[in-house]
Scaffold this motif. Structure first.
Motif, short mmCIF file in Angstrom:
data_model
loop_
_atom_site.label_atom_id
_atom_site.label_comp_id
_atom_site.label_asym_id
_atom_site.label_seq_id
_atom_site.Cartn_x
_atom_site.Cartn_y
_atom_site.Cartn_z
N VAL A 390 17.39 10.40 -21.71
CA VAL A 390 17.80 9.80 -20.44
C VAL A 390 19.31 9.86 -20.20
N LEU A 391 20.12 10.10 -21.25
CA LEU A 391 21.57 10.15 -21.04
C LEU A 391 21.93 11.23 -20.02
N GLU A 392 22.81 10.85 -19.09
CA GLU A 392 23.26 11.70 -17.98
C GLU A 392 22.20 11.88 -16.90
N GLU A 393 20.97 11.36 -17.12
CA GLU A 393 19.96 11.38 -16.06
C GLU A 393 20.24 10.21 -15.10
N ASN A 394 19.76 10.34 -13.86
CA ASN A 394 19.95 9.26 -12.90
C ASN A 394 19.02 8.09 -13.22
N ILE A 395 19.52 6.89 -13.03
CA ILE A 395 18.75 5.68 -13.33
C ILE A 395 17.44 5.62 -12.54
N ASN A 396 17.37 6.36 -11.44
CA ASN A 396 16.17 6.29 -10.60
C ASN A 396 14.93 6.87 -11.27
N ILE A 397 15.09 7.58 -12.41
CA ILE A 397 13.90 8.08 -13.11
C ILE A 397 13.09 6.92 -13.71
N LEU A 398 13.71 5.75 -13.78
CA LEU A 398 13.04 4.57 -14.33
C LEU A 398 12.46 3.69 -13.24
N MET A 399 12.38 4.21 -12.01
CA MET A 399 11.90 3.44 -10.86
C MET A 399 10.76 4.17 -10.17
N PRO A 400 9.81 3.43 -9.60
CA PRO A 400 8.78 4.08 -8.79
C PRO A 400 9.30 4.34 -7.38
N SER A 401 8.65 5.21 -6.66
CA SER A 401 8.98 5.40 -5.25
C SER A 401 8.55 4.16 -4.48
N PRO A 402 9.26 3.78 -3.41
CA PRO A 402 10.41 4.46 -2.80
C PRO A 402 11.76 4.00 -3.34
N HIS A 403 11.76 3.10 -4.35
CA HIS A 403 13.04 2.67 -4.92
C HIS A 403 13.81 3.86 -5.49
N ARG A 404 13.08 4.81 -6.05
CA ARG A 404 13.72 5.98 -6.67
C ARG A 404 14.60 6.72 -5.66
N GLU A 565 5.30 5.72 17.59
CA GLU A 565 5.20 6.32 16.26
C GLU A 565 6.61 6.54 15.69
N LYS A 566 6.68 6.47 14.35
CA LYS A 566 7.92 6.82 13.68
C LYS A 566 7.58 7.44 12.33
N MET A 567 8.52 8.18 11.76
CA MET A 567 8.27 8.84 10.49
C MET A 567 8.66 7.91 9.33
N ALA A 568 7.86 7.99 8.28
CA ALA A 568 8.12 7.18 7.09
C ALA A 568 7.77 7.99 5.85
N ASN A 569 8.48 7.71 4.77
CA ASN A 569 8.15 8.31 3.48
C ASN A 569 7.13 7.42 2.79
N LEU A 570 5.96 7.97 2.48
CA LEU A 570 4.85 7.20 1.91
C LEU A 570 4.59 7.60 0.46
N SER A 571 4.49 6.60 -0.40
CA SER A 571 4.12 6.83 -1.81
C SER A 571 2.88 6.00 -2.12
N ASN A 581 -14.29 -2.53 -11.98
CA ASN A 581 -14.22 -1.07 -11.81
C ASN A 581 -13.97 -0.67 -10.35
N LYS A 582 -13.52 -1.62 -9.53
CA LYS A 582 -13.21 -1.30 -8.14
C LYS A 582 -11.85 -0.61 -8.06
N ILE A 583 -11.74 0.29 -7.09
CA ILE A 583 -10.50 1.05 -6.91
C ILE A 583 -9.74 0.51 -5.70
N PHE A 584 -8.44 0.37 -5.86
CA PHE A 584 -7.55 -0.03 -4.77
C PHE A 584 -6.40 0.96 -4.70
N PHE A 585 -5.80 1.06 -3.51
CA PHE A 585 -4.67 1.95 -3.32
C PHE A 585 -3.48 1.14 -2.82
N VAL A 586 -2.31 1.35 -3.45
CA VAL A 586 -1.09 0.67 -3.05
C VAL A 586 -0.17 1.69 -2.39
N GLY A 587 0.18 1.43 -1.16
CA GLY A 587 1.07 2.31 -0.42
C GLY A 587 2.40 1.63 -0.14
N MET A 588 3.52 2.33 -0.43
CA MET A 588 4.85 1.80 -0.16
C MET A 588 5.57 2.74 0.79
#
Length: 593
Positions: A390-404, A565-571, A581-588
């Motif tokens: 991780v040295l010299e890598e950006n700290i955002n590699i330790l974050m999920p989208s969209p924080h990254r 309408e507007k554009m958004a980055n979705l993760s 065993n139910k499935i859920f989806f989290v969208g940010m």
């Protein structure tokens, strides 16, 4: 409909031996069938039914006053044998059997009275704050035995009292008073009120002990079991830059950085409650803070002075240097002089990597461009990365989208405006580990400088406090709490696309409030062709398992409440409830406009 045979059977049976199901039948007979299920679920037998009072009914969920009165009226009639079942339209019950029922009711009353009088056990209904605990003891029990049982349930020592016939609250201090209380109770049930014992131990040091502490060149501080400082020697005052008057009667947490101070009271409370500790009798390296707010590493050793009339915890504190060597064994006279000639890089606000490497919590240091320049062993264990990776890598590699994608904007905004929204504050954040797992942690951030006088940011990461509950939270409830902690628009849907959770940032982003969207299809918020095709996307993924969208941030059109309408980055990430065993989806979402 009530089965007449059931009523005909229980009417000739003593109430105190009714089964749970027979109590349910009786509730139907008195036209309160809606409570049968809750009574059965709480295992209310005939004996319990005769012991019900107004408070018990409220706890059981009988909220209608008229219904509570009807139940209590019937309970009282059953107790004295005045209740008959003549209102039954049971053709099998003749006038002769009706006469017999009067006789059997009288016999039932006599039998119940004899049963109560001959019982050797005693039901204790103990009230403590909002808690009610039930204990079964023998009538010839002792006060110490009762207090021991209550302490086992409440995990604390209490005083107990009861209400006499005149309505006075009488404290039970000895066995003779307990016997009086038992004789006054009805139906072999004694209601007692528990109050936390406010008597505190006298925690003071003798003059000889104080003199001994002041003759020691090591910093020493004594606290009580509430974390309050009761004495500190001269060396400790010099180390932390306080006078003794400044520290006595203050909480020990004033000598810790905020991230540790916020947790220390919880450690103390848990120790008082359980008597268990991992630190007393051992030594460890910790971070301390002086009167100027400067932090420095110390070695802390704790011992316990527990006597009949007092309970004190003594701490010996030794300042350590970069190599972990004791640097605190020095005379009081030359302490301040040595401070001036030491490197004292904490006092210059210079980050000391060797010190941070010894800290037990995860520590990461980054430059203003977000690149990682330090990653200690605890951070390696938490994230699953080696430091070299991780040295010299950006700290955002330790974050999920969209924080990254947005983290560098936060840094640039702070450098431009100087407004610190997160520095010096302990807060909850979301991290992403090397294996892709996302979890919530506590982050405390400080601004420092390196040896070349460049600005850096030091982050200390600790595990998020988990509140244990007897009842396990549902998976969906935990996920709702998770998205409510983050500061970006987030939505949870089930496998059919129905919105199950929607945080405040999503409300601000889309313009809908929670009531408008919960239970509705996510297509309500989809723009363009996605509005008509979204359900097919989900079905295709569930059928094939091929993730074309999940885990891959992308720009999509979204539809707001005003129709625009507007554009958004979705993760999107998939979450599975292991229990169902139910499935859920989290969208940010993050706006790209």
């Amino acid at each position: 409909k009530i089965k007449m045979a059931s009523i005909a059977f229980i009417k000739n049976k003593e109430t105190c031996v009714w089964t749970v199901e027979e109590v349910g039948v009786y509730l139907k007979y008195i036209d309160l069938a809606q409570y049968s299920k809750i009574f059965v679920e709480n295992q209310i037998t005939g004996e319990d039914f005769l012991d019900l009072d107004n408070q018990d009914l409220a706890i059981l969920g009988v909220k209608v006053l008229g219904h509570r009165k009807r139940i209590l009226k019937n309970v009282n009639k059953l107790k004295v044998g005045e209740l008959n079942f003549d209102n039954l339209s049971d053709s099998s019950v003749s006038s002769a059997s009706s006469f017999s029922s009067h006789g059997s009711t009288g016999i039932q009353r006599i039998k119940q009275q004899n049963l109560v009088e001959n019982r050797t056990d005693l039901v204790l209904k103990c009230y403590y704050k909002k808690k009610i605990i039930i204990l079964i003891v023998q009538k010839n029990t002792t006060l110490s035995n009762i207090k021991r049982k209550i302490k086992r349930e409440l995990h604390r020592t209490v005083t107990i009292s009861y209400e006499d016939e005149d309505g006075d609250i009488i404290e039970i201090k000895k066995d003779s008073q307990l016997k009086t209380a038992i004789k006054s109770c009805k139906d072999s049930t004694l209601r007692i009120h528990c109050k936390r014992n406010s008597k505190k131990k006298v925690n003071k040091l003798t003059d000889e002990e104080k003199e001994l502490m002041n003759n020691v060149v090591v910093s020493m501080i004594s606290i009580n079991t509430y974390g309050v400082i009761i004495y500190c020697n001269d060396t400790a005052c010099s180390m932390f830059g306080y006078t003794r008057e400044d520290l006595i009667d203050k909480n020990i947490s004033v000598l810790m950085p905020p991230i540790y101070a916020s947790k220390h009271d919880n450690y103390i409370k848990r120790y008082r409650r359980t008597g268990k500790t991992k630190v007393i009798g051992t030594g460890r390296n910790v971070i301390a803070m002086d009167s100027k707010g400067m932090t420095f590493p110390v070695h802390l050793s704790l011992t316990e002075d527990k006597k009949k009339n007092r309970h004190i915890i003594n701490g010996q504190i030794r300042r350590i240097d970069n190599n972990g060597v004791d640097n605190n064994i020095k005379s009081i006279n030359n302490y301040n002089n040595e401070i001036e000639v030491e490197t004292s890089r904490e006092l210059d606000n210079v980050v000391d990597f060797e010190v941070l490497r010894k800290v037990e919590d995860s520590v990461i240091v980054i430059k203003i461009d977000g690149s990682i320049i330090f990653f200690n062993n605890a951070a390696e264990k938490l994230f699953g990365y080696e430091e070299d990776e991780v040295l010299e890598e950006n700290i955002n590699i330790l974050m999920p989208s969209p924080h990254r994608e947005n983290h560098q904007k936060y840094i640039n905004n702070y450098l431009r405006t100087g407004r610190a929204k997160v520095i010096g504050i302990n807060r909850e954040v979301i991290i992403e580990k090397e294996d892709g797992c996302i979890t919530a942690v506590n982050l405390y951030l400080e601004e420092k400088i390196d040896k070349n006088n460049n600005k850096v940011f030091v982050g200390v990461i600790t595990k998020r406090k988990v509140i244990k509950s007897k009842k396990k939270k549902s998976f969906l409830k935990q996920e709702r709490e998770r998205i409510n902690m983050i500061t970006v628009p987030a939505i949870i849907t089930d496998s059919e696309g129905i919105i199950q959770a929607y945080n405040q940032d999503a409300s601000d982003f889309f313009g809908y409030n929670m009531v408008d969207v919960l239970g509705k299809n996510i297509s309500l918020l989809c723009g363009g062709d996605h509005k008509n095709n979204h359900d097919q996307y989900i079905k295709s993924y569930l059928d094939t398992g091929v993730a074309k969208i999940i885990g891959k941030p992308r720009d999509v059109p979204v539809l707001c409440s005003d129709g625009n309408e507007k554009m958004a980055n979705l993760s999107v990430t998939e979450r599975r409830d292991k229990d169902t065993n139910k499935i859920f989806f989290v969208g940010m979402f993050h706006s790209t406009d």
